[in-house]
Write a protein that holds these residues in place. Structure first.
Motif, PDB file in Angstrom:
ATOM      1  N   HIS A 266       0.677  -1.217  -0.316  1.00 45.25           N
ATOM      2  CA  HIS A 266       0.042   0.081   0.210  1.00 45.25           C
ATOM      3  C   HIS A 266       0.947   1.446   0.015  1.00 45.25           C
TER       4      HIS A 266
ATOM      5  N   ALA B 110       2.631   4.236   1.247  1.00 46.04           N
ATOM      6  CA  ALA B 110       2.895   4.690   2.396  1.00 46.04           C
ATOM      7  C   ALA B 110       3.078   6.577   2.409  1.00 46.04           C
TER       8      ALA B 110
ATOM      9  N   GLN C 131      -2.215   7.568   0.767  1.00 48.02           N
ATOM     10  CA  GLN C 131      -1.425   7.002   1.532  1.00 48.02           C
ATOM     11  C   GLN C 131      -3.361   5.852   2.141  1.00 48.02           C
ATOM     12  N   GLY C 132      -2.487   4.693   1.868  1.00 44.73           N
ATOM     13  CA  GLY C 132      -3.495   3.717   2.244  1.00 44.73           C
ATOM     14  C   GLY C 132      -3.471   2.787   0.700  1.00 44.73           C
ATOM     15  N   ASP C 133      -3.659   3.313  -0.360  1.00 45.32           N
ATOM     16  CA  ASP C 133      -3.872   2.977  -1.555  1.00 45.32           C
ATOM     17  C   ASP C 133      -3.410   1.315  -1.508  1.00 45.32           C
ATOM     18  N   ALA C 134      -3.999   0.825  -1.970  1.00 48.01           N
ATOM     19  CA  ALA C 134      -3.064  -0.577  -2.647  1.00 48.01           C
ATOM     20  C   ALA C 134      -3.109  -1.032  -3.886  1.00 48.01           C
TER      21      ALA C 134
END
Length: 279
Positions: free
Chosen positions: A8, A10, A98-101
């Protein structure tokens, strides 16, 4: 087929007007292995808004990017993405949060300077700049580099720290916005010494012209140069031509590209075949 590693986003950082750094992390990176080659890259699988099951193994939604930095202790990898244009990869990098996979593949690399040689000539367009930066950063004090990079914008020039001796020339040209200056730069250079390792990364058609020039004018053993086409200015047209080939023609292409021999040896046979096919 390469393994896939779910990661993901960061962090992101705009490091120049047309170059955006995306830092990826995740527990899966604890089993991911670096090749150790400074131009190593991964395929980044970018999902749709509503990804189908198995999207992380879908090579049709993948783009490949150089690993600018590998931090095994975190673990994380940093990739620098050229963001001009509206392609899948550039759009993803501009909008990444941030957090996208995403998923990445195993690493692969090209750069392999022969043992005992210390002279280097690096040439690249904007897509090759992240690899140039890492090559220089990880070089030894004994090495000497001449570097030519063509940029989209003069403000895209970045710091290139290195323990080696480095001379850099920046050009604003090519990169899909005009004719590339890399070949003309090569033509005005003196012929590199036989022990100079030549590495070039740019748009595919320009890379093929550069390869032809090296073979005609800078005759050297295949282990002393590596030329890579990072992207196609006319990718859709190239794919249309590929899909129009007969199964026999496509099979012949795959037969020529023999993974057991050096890539530049493969190109000796592949280039005339591509020209015969009109590719």
């Amino acid at each position: 087929m390469s393994d896939s590693f779910l990661v993901h986003v960061a962090a992101t950082e705009q490091i120049s007007p047309n170059l955006r750094r995306v830092t990826l992390t995740g527990d899966s990176l604890r089993t991911w292995e670096s090749t150790g080659q400074p131009d190593e890259f991964v395929h980044v699988h970018i999902p749709d808004a509503a990804p189908a099951p198995g999207w992380e193994d879908d090579h049709d939604i993948a783009r490949h990017y150089t690993i600018r930095r590998w931090n095994p202790d975190v673990p994380s990898i940093e990739i620098d993405v050229v963001t001009h244009g509206h392609g899948r990869g550039a759009t993803w990098a501009r909008n990444a949060q941030q957090g996208d996979a995403v998923a990445i593949s195993d690493a692969h690399g090209y750069y392999k300077a022969p043992d005992g040689s210390t002279r280097r000539l690096l040439l690249a367009d904007a897509t090759g700049l992240p690899a140039v930066a890492r090559i220089l950063e990880e070089a030894s004090p004994e090495e000497q580099f001449d570097v030519i990079v063509e940029l989209i914008n003069a403000d895209d020039a970045i710091a290139l720290p290195s323990p080696a001796t480095v001379e850099v020339e920046w050009k604003v040209s090519g990169n899909g916005r005009g004719p590339s200056a890399l070949l003309s730069c090569m033509e005005r250079l003196p012929v590199p010494d036989d022990d100079t390792y030549v590495w070039l990364a740019c748009e595919s058609a320009h890379s093929r012209k550069a390869r032809g020039f090296v073979r005609r004018e800078w005759t050297r053993h295949h282990s002393f140069y590596r030329i890579v086409g990072y992207w196609h200015v006319d990718a859709e047209e190239q794919m249309r031509k590929w899909n129009a080939l007969t199964p026999e023609q496509q099979a012949r292409y795959m037969e020529i590209w023999d993974e057991s021999r050096p890539d530049e040896i493969n190109w000796l046979e592949l280039e005339p075949y591509l020209q015969e096919l009109g590719l």
